[in-house]
Design an enzyme around this catalytic site. Structure first.
Site, PDB file in Angstrom:
ATOM      1  N   HIS A  91       0.811  -1.223   0.000  1.00 34.82           N
ATOM      2  CA  HIS A  91       0.000   0.000   0.000  1.00 34.82           C
ATOM      3  C   HIS A  91       0.840   1.267   0.000  1.00 34.82           C
ATOM      4  O   HIS A  91       0.352   2.345   0.335  1.00 34.82           O
ATOM      5  CB  HIS A  91      -1.011  -0.019   1.145  1.00 34.82           C
ATOM      6  CG  HIS A  91      -2.253  -0.777   0.761  1.00 34.82           C
ATOM      7  ND1 HIS A  91      -2.206  -2.096   0.386  1.00 34.82           N
ATOM      8  CD2 HIS A  91      -3.543  -0.406   0.660  1.00 34.82           C
ATOM      9  CE1 HIS A  91      -3.429  -2.496   0.080  1.00 34.82           C
ATOM     10  NE2 HIS A  91      -4.269  -1.480   0.235  1.00 34.82           N
ATOM     11  N   ASP A 154      -5.600   5.153   9.947  1.00 35.30           N
ATOM     12  CA  ASP A 154      -7.029   5.296   9.609  1.00 35.30           C
ATOM     13  C   ASP A 154      -7.548   4.049   8.918  1.00 35.30           C
ATOM     14  O   ASP A 154      -8.710   3.674   9.061  1.00 35.30           O
ATOM     15  CB  ASP A 154      -7.238   6.473   8.648  1.00 35.30           C
ATOM     16  CG  ASP A 154      -6.933   7.797   9.305  1.00 35.30           C
ATOM     17  OD1 ASP A 154      -6.806   7.831  10.537  1.00 35.30           O
ATOM     18  OD2 ASP A 154      -6.812   8.793   8.573  1.00 35.30           O
ATOM     19  N   GLU A 267      -8.909  14.291  14.688  1.00 32.11           N
ATOM     20  CA  GLU A 267      -8.390  14.495  13.327  1.00 32.11           C
ATOM     21  C   GLU A 267      -9.126  15.693  12.721  1.00 32.11           C
ATOM     22  O   GLU A 267      -9.909  16.365  13.401  1.00 32.11           O
ATOM     23  CB  GLU A 267      -8.598  13.251  12.449  1.00 32.11           C
ATOM     24  CG  GLU A 267      -7.653  12.114  12.776  1.00 32.11           C
ATOM     25  CD  GLU A 267      -7.448  11.140  11.617  1.00 32.11           C
ATOM     26  OE1 GLU A 267      -7.916  11.433  10.485  1.00 32.11           O
ATOM     27  OE2 GLU A 267      -6.815  10.089  11.847  1.00 32.11           O
TER      28      GLU A 267
HETATM   29  P1  FAD Z   1       4.282  -1.823   1.985  1.00 26.12           P
HETATM   30  O1  FAD Z   1       3.773  -0.734   1.148  1.00 26.12           O
HETATM   31  O2  FAD Z   1       4.227  -3.184   1.449  1.00 26.12           O
HETATM   32  O3  FAD Z   1       5.762  -1.493   2.475  1.00 26.12           O
HETATM   33  C1  FAD Z   1       6.070  -0.219   2.961  1.00 26.12           C
HETATM   34  C2  FAD Z   1       7.542  -0.126   3.328  1.00 26.12           C
HETATM   35  O4  FAD Z   1       7.837  -0.939   4.445  1.00 26.12           O
HETATM   36  C3  FAD Z   1       8.466  -0.599   2.226  1.00 26.12           C
HETATM   37  O5  FAD Z   1       9.645   0.137   2.311  1.00 26.12           O
HETATM   38  C4  FAD Z   1       8.724  -2.049   2.594  1.00 26.12           C
HETATM   39  O6  FAD Z   1       9.919  -2.560   2.051  1.00 26.12           O
HETATM   40  C5  FAD Z   1       8.770  -1.959   4.099  1.00 26.12           C
HETATM   41  N1  FAD Z   1       8.301  -3.156   4.767  1.00 26.12           N
HETATM   42  C6  FAD Z   1       7.134  -3.805   4.613  1.00 26.12           C
HETATM   43  N2  FAD Z   1       7.044  -4.835   5.470  1.00 26.12           N
HETATM   44  C7  FAD Z   1       8.191  -4.818   6.193  1.00 26.12           C
HETATM   45  C8  FAD Z   1       8.706  -5.620   7.244  1.00 26.12           C
HETATM   46  N3  FAD Z   1       8.009  -6.647   7.734  1.00 26.12           N
HETATM   47  N4  FAD Z   1       9.916  -5.311   7.757  1.00 26.12           N
HETATM   48  C9  FAD Z   1      10.638  -4.266   7.280  1.00 26.12           C
HETATM   49  N5  FAD Z   1      10.211  -3.476   6.282  1.00 26.12           N
HETATM   50  C10 FAD Z   1       8.990  -3.750   5.759  1.00 26.12           C
HETATM   51  N6  FAD Z   1      -0.312   5.575   7.102  1.00 26.12           N
HETATM   52  C11 FAD Z   1      -0.489   6.107   8.305  1.00 26.12           C
HETATM   53  O7  FAD Z   1       0.474   6.281   9.062  1.00 26.12           O
HETATM   54  N7  FAD Z   1      -1.719   6.478   8.740  1.00 26.12           N
HETATM   55  C12 FAD Z   1      -2.833   6.278   8.002  1.00 26.12           C
HETATM   56  O8  FAD Z   1      -3.923   6.603   8.435  1.00 26.12           O
HETATM   57  C13 FAD Z   1      -2.677   5.685   6.733  1.00 26.12           C
HETATM   58  N8  FAD Z   1      -3.758   5.439   5.960  1.00 26.12           N
HETATM   59  C14 FAD Z   1      -3.579   4.851   4.755  1.00 26.12           C
HETATM   60  C15 FAD Z   1      -4.707   4.579   3.975  1.00 26.12           C
HETATM   61  C16 FAD Z   1      -4.571   3.968   2.761  1.00 26.12           C
HETATM   62  C17 FAD Z   1      -5.813   3.651   1.945  1.00 26.12           C
HETATM   63  C18 FAD Z   1      -3.286   3.660   2.263  1.00 26.12           C
HETATM   64  C19 FAD Z   1      -3.118   3.041   0.932  1.00 26.12           C
HETATM   65  C20 FAD Z   1      -2.153   3.945   3.016  1.00 26.12           C
HETATM   66  C21 FAD Z   1      -2.293   4.540   4.264  1.00 26.12           C
HETATM   67  N9  FAD Z   1      -1.197   4.836   5.070  1.00 26.12           N
HETATM   68  C22 FAD Z   1      -1.374   5.370   6.306  1.00 26.12           C
HETATM   69  C23 FAD Z   1       0.174   4.612   4.593  1.00 26.12           C
HETATM   70  C24 FAD Z   1       0.689   3.267   5.040  1.00 26.12           C
HETATM   71  O9  FAD Z   1       0.926   3.246   6.414  1.00 26.12           O
HETATM   72  C25 FAD Z   1       2.017   2.962   4.362  1.00 26.12           C
HETATM   73  O10 FAD Z   1       1.890   3.075   2.984  1.00 26.12           O
HETATM   74  C26 FAD Z   1       2.476   1.568   4.729  1.00 26.12           C
HETATM   75  O11 FAD Z   1       3.826   1.447   4.382  1.00 26.12           O
HETATM   76  C27 FAD Z   1       1.698   0.551   3.977  1.00 26.12           C
HETATM   77  O12 FAD Z   1       1.804  -0.681   4.623  1.00 26.12           O
HETATM   78  P2  FAD Z   1       2.004  -1.979   3.777  1.00 26.12           P
HETATM   79  O13 FAD Z   1       1.884  -3.082   4.742  1.00 26.12           O
HETATM   80  O14 FAD Z   1       1.154  -2.027   2.586  1.00 26.12           O
HETATM   81  O15 FAD Z   1       3.548  -1.771   3.399  1.00 26.12           O
END
Ligand code: FAD
Length: 514
Positions: A91, A154, A267
């Site tokens: 994400h 969120d 918020e």
């Molecule tokens: P990914 O996108 O898969 O990875 C993100 C990063 O973390 C990459 O650099 C990856 O290599 C690294 N990573 C992933 N897993 C691990 C692991 N286990 N160990 C070490 N590194 C790792 N963020 C907020 O803070 N607050 C919010 O309210 C919020 N709302 C969101 C709403 C939506 C609809 C979306 C799409 C995103 C939102 N985000 C929010 C952003 C979100 O927190 C970040 O994009 C987060 O990185 C996504 O998590 P993911 O598990 O999909 O990680």
């Protein structure tokens, strides 16, 4: 499964940071309990929620557990310029979980490895996999133990490791800090392939480095997260302001108060002062039956208005009049426009899953999919009025086709030892421009506008940082980290000396850290 001679299938195209063309195989075999996908089966790892970048990995690894991850990293370290990126739920917006021609580790395949309640001296913690989705952590903790983590995002279809690699912020962070302030212990496979347990007192450099560490020091395979008793119910309230200074005064007042003297969630967002169904008045009411009465908006209302969003926790057994009285007591201190108030009562779990419901609706209407050129910033309180005047009141005054979040956070609730870069002031604002291009400006216009906003912040010397940072050059990364740069680079050298961990390789080129 025994993997031998994994064929190199990706050829050099950009000449940067990819495994050396001479290296045509991973010559040493790796014993994996999980599986390895190549070719078309890696498609999921070549894109992310942002939809702005696409890069093809060599392989997608689905590890069975931390031993598999350790083996993959050790094998990768034997191949010149091979890189590994952890992928949570993909994400990210700007390719942070991708690696061009490298190995992507799908952390979701490890979700079920850990789920254990711990009671340490009367405090409760949940021990979960780095690949677990927060929505599953929530529902399992509440239904099985009546407990829940204290700090959220969120939207909860994000992994534990993904948000802990950034910060994890939402309307509870003013009180409990971001998610990275609510972790007791981590298990990490470092960039050397070593499995290491770390905490504030045990391997603290790795612990704090990895929190907000953009996946650059190791892969989080397990996290011990603080819990508290979960409330049954939430009263979710929105109130509207015409004046930015009154909105920020009230928001800052609420986040500065002691526990028990404020709401449980704070918020806010900016919306257009018109009847546009996406960007305007209809985006505000929580209770569609009562709608939004624009006749009440004072004449002073400009092109945009401000909505403060708060929530109050309570138990099913609480008498309605007790809840009403407590909420009224908090609201009476606020200067919102009388009559522009909207509220609903819902269960705690439904409140925390509110964006998932919005996602389901948006998917049904064909709005959710497609590119998401989102921009997330932390902006110092001292610059937020400038930001309102230049960005909200001018650059995006016609809306962006999605929410424009703005709410204050307290720096003292964050730990300076983590890797996150923050503005200097005690109060700073999260600003998020959550663009859905099917309902707003095109991708090109959105990307250009985001760039214009960031360039304006730099040119005008604002005290700001990108949240979920994504820069192209070493100079930009150095500016981002400021006086934390050396610490970040030294930690990287210590835990990932071969620069194996290079998420978003096109964006976060490993040479930039050397
Ligand atoms: P990914 O996108 O898969 O990875 C993100 C990063 O973390 C990459 O650099 C990856 O290599 C690294 N990573 C992933 N897993 C691990 C692991 N286990 N160990 C070490 N590194 C790792 N963020 C907020 O803070 N607050 C919010 O309210 C919020 N709302 C969101 C709403 C939506 C609809 C979306 C799409 C995103 C939102 N985000 C929010 C952003 C979100 O927190 C970040 O994009 C987060 O990185 C996504 O998590 P993911 O598990 O999909 O990680």
């Amino acid at each position: 499964m025994r993997i031998a001679y994994l064929e190199r299938t990706v050829h050099e195209t950009d000449g940067e940071s990819k495994p050396n063309g001479d290296v045509s195989t991973i010559s040493k075999s790796i014993d994996l309990q999980g599986s390895v996908e190549t070719g078309d089966k890696t498609t999921i790892a070549s894109k992310d929620f942002g939809g702005l970048y696409s890069t093809k990995p060599l392989a997608l690894i689905k590890p069975a557990g931390s031993d598999d991850i350790s083996r993959v990293i050790k094998a990768a370290s034997r191949i010149p310029r091979m890189t590994v990126a952890a992928r949570g739920n993909g994400h990210s917006i700007n390719g942070q979980a991708m690696t061009n021609g490298g190995l992507v580790i799908d952390m979701r395949s490890t979700e079920e490895n850990h789920f254990r309640l711990l009671n340490i001296n009367g405090s409760f913690f949940i021990d979960v996999s780095g690949g677990a989705l927060w929505e599953n952590v929530l529902t399992r903790c509440v239904s099985r133990f009546g407990l829940a983590p204290r700090s959220w995002t969120d939207y909860l279809s994000l992994t534990v490791g993904g948000t802990l690699s950034n910060a994890g912020v939402s309307g509870q962070a003013f009180r409990y800090g971001p998610q990275i302030s609510n972790v007791m212990e981590l298990e990490i496979i470092t960039g050397k392939g070593d499995k290491t347990v770390c905490s504030e007192t045990r391997n603290p450099e790795l612990f704090f480095g990895s929190l907000g560490g953009l996946g650059q020091f190791g892969i989080i395979t397990r996290a011990m997260v603080k819990l508290q008793p979960a409330p049954d119910m939430v009263r979710w309230i929105r109130v509207v302001y015409t004046e930015f200074d009154e909105f920020t005064r009230d928001a800052e007042f609420l986040v500065s108060r002691d526990d028990g003297e404020s709401f449980d969630y704070v918020e806010g967002f900016v919306f257009c002062n018109n009847d546009d169904p996406v960007n305007g008045w209809p985006s505000v009411p929580l209770d569609p039956v009562h709608g939004f009465n624009p006749g009440i908006i004072p004449q002073t209302g400009a092109s945009v208005l401000y909505c403060l969003e708060v929530a109050f926790h309570y138990q099913k057994g609480d008498h309605p009049s007790t809840v009403d009285k407590a909420v009224a007591g908090l609201l009476k201190r606020l200067r919102f426009v009388e009559g522009l108030k909207s509220q609903v009562d819902l269960s705690y779990v439904e409140f925390l899953l509110r964006v998932k419901r919005a996602e389901e609706q948006a998917k049904a209407n064909g709005i959710w999919d497609g590119p998401h050129p989102w921009l997330n910033l932390f902006i110092s309180k001292s610059n937020i009025v400038d930001f309102d005047q230049t960005v909200f009141k001018k650059m995006v005054k016609d809306g962006i086709g999605g929410p424009m979040l703005i709410y204050p956070l307290m720096r003292s609730k964050w730990d300076n030892r983590t890797s996150v870069a923050l503005p200097d002031s005690e109060i700073f604002y999260l600003v998020a421009l959550l663009r859905f291009v099917s309902r707003g400006p095109s991708v090109e216009e959105s990307v250009a506008q985001n760039r214009e906003i960031v360039e304006w912040c730099i040119k005008d010397g604002l005290d700001f940082k990108l949240y979920l940072p994504h820069y192209q050059s070493k100079e930009e990364w150095k500016r981002h980290f400021g006086n934390q740069w050396t610490r970040f680079v030294e930690r990287k050298a210590s835990f990932d000396p071969m620069a194996i961990l290079a998420p978003g390789q096109n964006i976060f080129k490993r040479t930039h850290l050397s």
